[in-house]
Design an enzyme around this catalytic site. Structure first.
Site, PDB file in Angstrom:
ATOM      1  N   ASP A 393       3.350   8.261  22.359  1.00 32.81           N
ATOM      2  CA  ASP A 393       4.002   7.149  22.847  1.00 32.81           C
ATOM      3  C   ASP A 393       4.659   7.384  24.120  1.00 32.81           C
ATOM      4  OD1 ASP A 393       5.224   4.452  22.643  1.00 32.81           O
ATOM      5  OD2 ASP A 393       6.966   5.462  22.048  1.00 32.81           O
ATOM      6  N   LYS A 394       5.003   6.699  24.958  1.00 37.18           N
ATOM      7  CA  LYS A 394       5.754   7.058  26.095  1.00 37.18           C
ATOM      8  C   LYS A 394       7.522   7.128  26.152  1.00 37.18           C
ATOM      9  CE  LYS A 394       6.927   4.333  29.638  1.00 37.18           C
ATOM     10  NZ  LYS A 394       8.207   4.492  29.978  1.00 37.18           N
ATOM     11  N   THR A 395       7.863   5.673  25.633  1.00 34.81           N
ATOM     12  CA  THR A 395       9.373   5.498  25.835  1.00 34.81           C
ATOM     13  C   THR A 395      10.035   6.371  24.543  1.00 34.81           C
ATOM     14  OG1 THR A 395       9.063   3.398  26.817  1.00 34.81           O
ATOM     15  CG2 THR A 395      11.175   3.966  25.786  1.00 34.81           C
ATOM     16  N   LYS A 577      -1.420  -0.889  18.919  1.00 33.62           N
ATOM     17  CA  LYS A 577      -1.724   0.531  19.177  1.00 33.62           C
ATOM     18  C   LYS A 577      -2.756   1.161  18.259  1.00 33.62           C
ATOM     19  CE  LYS A 577       3.064   1.434  21.044  1.00 33.62           C
ATOM     20  NZ  LYS A 577       4.236   2.031  20.765  1.00 33.62           N
ATOM     21  N   ASP A 596       7.998   7.081  17.795  1.00 30.69           N
ATOM     22  CA  ASP A 596       9.226   7.227  17.171  1.00 30.69           C
ATOM     23  C   ASP A 596       9.829   5.784  16.608  1.00 30.69           C
ATOM     24  OD1 ASP A 596       9.781   6.094  19.414  1.00 30.69           O
ATOM     25  OD2 ASP A 596      11.518   7.125  19.753  1.00 30.69           O
ATOM     26  N   ASP A 600       4.871   2.034  16.153  1.00 34.38           N
ATOM     27  CA  ASP A 600       4.057   3.184  16.217  1.00 34.38           C
ATOM     28  C   ASP A 600       3.443   3.420  14.933  1.00 34.38           C
ATOM     29  OD1 ASP A 600       4.580   3.451  18.974  1.00 34.38           O
ATOM     30  OD2 ASP A 600       6.429   5.026  18.374  1.00 34.38           O
TER      31      ASP A 600
END
Length: 718
Positions: A393-395, A577, A596, A600
């Protein structure tokens, strides 16, 4: 940590006008018990496979040392051992009874755990390792007494083998129990990280109070060198914190006003005031304790394999003994039939195989826990070596999850340092994340800090930005709506740069002084430096790296290009996702998902290995098989390395342990007796002991692994 409602960059707004204090959500592990003090978490139970039920590390240790002391004279006064080594036994009244008497004590005292365990396995009709050991020592005990009492003409003096067998088995079980208990013992160490008392801030100053009496909302003073008594948010001051005991990260981490601190960490240089957000069983530390305990209680395919192997070994030994007895009887040698059968049953007890897998798993779990990699489900550790792609996951995972000033451009002869100083002075009284990012950028710029600009008359311009008076000039900081409102244009000398920023999806804030645009700031969710090393190191190990985010395509592509990521999924809605994980799996790839947030959780659950980073939200932790106590994505490398090393150790131990049996039992049965090759009981006992020690020491080599994330740098990862 991300806001649970979306996957957008945290608080990076072009028109930042909502100024206020952001709340900190306490990180509560699933199923947390609402207990008052940290001492409540010290109680734990070591879970392991059935052969240890009701047994403690101390019991095996004590029995081992006492049995070892008793075994020395048993061996020295053994006729068979004296004959092998080549010395004459001293003779004095009673010398012939030393080995039988002390051997009997060893059998009853040292062998008790195995005899009880064997009976329990027999009653439950689940034969395993304990029954194997019980059978071996019982056969040796009975055969030795038959020889000692002169019954028949058999030379079955197994007293020294019996003594060594019990001692070796006790040593093996002690080592295994130590490893199984190490991670659980780490729970006590974690509980000990909390101080007994805290300095609570009151109207009259501070007072020392028990940690168990702290409540959410209390203010505590953390002096330099002191431990944080509860999870909280810094409301005054800044300090470097040693978080190594929680995250495995060896370097100190800077924490300032508005940032969260975790119970058990240490302020190393300055004093800070912290507002308590979680106490007792709600703290991150308590959650880590629960996760480590769950990891020890979880089962795995490898452990199940060891249990099945033990059952097969029992039947193997029993059948081998029956066949040996029958074969020698048919050959007309009843004495050899008894001797060979007893030898087979004594040495066919390969405790090395019983240690081969459980000991490796236990040590791996413990090593991971000490490095801040918390394995909730041992299957996750076993699967990690087979992963083809890691989906980040990016953020908040690959990025810091908060805005940062990543570039500055100025106009009208204003320097970049002066532009930063103007914007920071105007934003100084704001608590907005964007304002804090600007103030931080100015503080890190030596030239900007040297200007000593001060702001006053701060006010928010709803929907447009903020304004203040800085050194007598009216300064406004805001986004596109602010420029429209003021009927201003981006200066020509800045236009190309600002257009490029907007094209990559960055947020742009313009700075206006006395009605003139003097510059602009680029704000983005900054990529973690650790992410660069993590991505390169993963690719260096043959693992693909993918990234998933709800951000716009241009934002995601910019981050992906900066990190060199293999595949980017952008504009992904939270509920979609897990479908992206399924898409990767449909290509035949095994996926590890790292995230996180609440969004997710479905993806973490669907992937082969779900990894929650930064001890994130409850739901993410519940869905993940592994929780990284820190926010360092390089810890994923530690997990892969540990998984691969553990698997190698398991295979090595299984080959060694089974190889011993494949060779020893047929030789003990006498299949090569026609060629003059017979494995004597003494040689069999020595081989059995060596096999067990080699397996145990080989597993212990895992402790030498360096799992510190700092060992993985951008240069070494390539």
């Amino acid at each position: 940590m991300k806001h649970p409602s979306n996957d957008q960059p945290a608080s990076v707004e072009a028109d930042h006008h909502v100024h206020g204090n952001t709340s900190t959500t306490s990180r509560t592990a699933p199923g947390a018990d609402k207990q008052g003090g940290h001492d409540a978490h010290a109680d734990h139970e070591v879970h392991s496979h059935g052969e240890h039920a009701g047994h403690s590390t101390a019991m095996f240790r004590n029995k081992f040392w006492i049995s070892l002391i008793l075994a020395i004279p048993v061996v020295l006064f053994s006729h068979m051992f004296a004959m092998i080594v080549g010395y004459t036994l001293p003779e004095f009244p009673g010398s012939l009874w030393i080995s039988p008497i002390l051997g009997t004590v060893i059998f009853i005292y040292g062998g008790a755990p195995f005899l009880k365990g064997g009976i329990a396995e027999l009653k439950s009709r689940q034969p395993g390792m304990m029954l194997l050991i019980a059978m071996a020592i019982s056969v040796a005990f009975i055969a030795s007494w038959i020889t000692t009492l002169g019954i028949g003409s058999f030379n079955l003096d197994f007293w020294w083998e019996l003594a060594l067998l019990v001692v070796i088995m006790l040593l093996g079980h002690w080592m295994e129990m130590r490893a199984l208990g190490s991670a659980a013992g780490a729970l006590d160490a974690l509980a000990a990280l909390l101080p007994d008392e805290a300095e609570k801030v009151t109207g009259d100053g501070t007072e020392s109070v028990p940690v168990s009496t702290l409540a959410t909302g209390d203010i505590v003073l953390i002096r330099s060198g002191a431990r944080v008594p509860a999870d909280g948010t810094i409301i005054d001051g800044a300090a470097e914190f040693d978080e190594s005991m929680i995250t495995g990260e060896s370097r100190t981490v800077s924490r300032g006003t508005g940032e969260a601190v975790v119970a058990g960490t240490v302020a190393t240089d300055n004093a800070v005031r912290v507002k308590v957000t979680a106490v007792g069983s709600d703290t991150t530390l308590a959650g880590i304790q629960r996760l480590v305990a769950e990891a020890q209680a979880s089962s795995s395919r490898a452990q199940a394999l060891a249990d099945r192997a033990a059952a097969l070994l029992f039947y193997f030994a029993l059948i081998a003994g029956i066949l040996t007895f029958g074969a020698w009887l048919l050959l007309g040698s009843p004495d050899d039939a008894v001797i060979r059968t007893v030898t087979v049953l004594v040495i066919a007890c390969p405790h090395a195989l019983g240690l081969a897998i459980p000991l490796v798993i236990a040590i791996s779990t413990e090593r991971a826990a000490k490095a801040g990699v918390l394995i909730k489900n041992r299957m996750a550790l076993e699967r990690m070596r087979t992963i083809d792609v890691v989906l980040f996951d990016k953020t908040g995972t690959l990025t810091e999850g908060r805005p940062a000033v990543t570039a500055v451009t100025s106009a009208g002869g204003v320097s970049e340092a002066e532009l930063l100083a103007l914007a920071a002075a105007a934003e100084a009284d704001s608590e907005h994340p964007v304002a804090r990012a600007i103030v931080k950028a100015a503080a890190e710029n030596r030239d900007a800090g040297a200007l000593g600009y001060r702001g006053s008359g701060f006010s928010s311009m709803t929907g447009r930005g903020i304004q203040a008076i800085v050194n007598g000039s009216a300064v406004i900081v805001g986004g596109p709506n602010m420029l429209k409102h003021l009927d201003q244009q981006t200066p020509t000398e800045m236009s190309a740069t600002v257009t490029e920023w907007v094209g990559r999806g960055a947020s742009v804030l313009h700075v206006v002084r006395d009605g003139t645009v003097v510059g602009a700031l680029r704000l983005e969710d900054r990529v973690r430096e650790e992410s660069r090393a993590a991505v390169k190191a993963l690719q260096g190990r043959g693992v693909k790296v993918a990234m998933i985010t709800g951000d716009a395509r241009q934002v995601a592509e910019a981050v992906g290009a900066e990190l060199g990521i293999d595949e980017v999924f952008a504009d992904v809605l939270p509920q979609d996702k897990d479908s992206k994980v399924a898409e990767l799996q449909s290509r035949g790839l095994k996926v590890a998902m790292v995230g996180d947030g609440v969004n997710d959780a479905p993806a973490l659950a669907r992937s082969e290995v779900g990894i929650a980073i930064g001890a994130g939200t409850d739901v993410a932790m519940e869905s993940a098989g592994v929780v990284l106590a820190g926010n360092d994505p390089r810890s994923v490398l530690a997990l892969i390395d540990l998984s691969r090393a553990s698997y190698r150790k398991m295979i090595q131990n299984l080959i060694w342990a089974t190889g011993y049996n494949v060779l020893a039992v047929p030789l003990a049965a006498g299949v090569l007796a026609f060629a003059g090759i017979v494995l004597s009981p003494a040689a069999g006992a020595v081989l059995m002991s060596v096999s067990t020690i080699v397996v145990a020491l080989n597993a212990q080599l895992l402790r030498r692994m360096n799992l510190d994330p700092n060992r993985i740098t951008t240069s070494t990862a390539q």
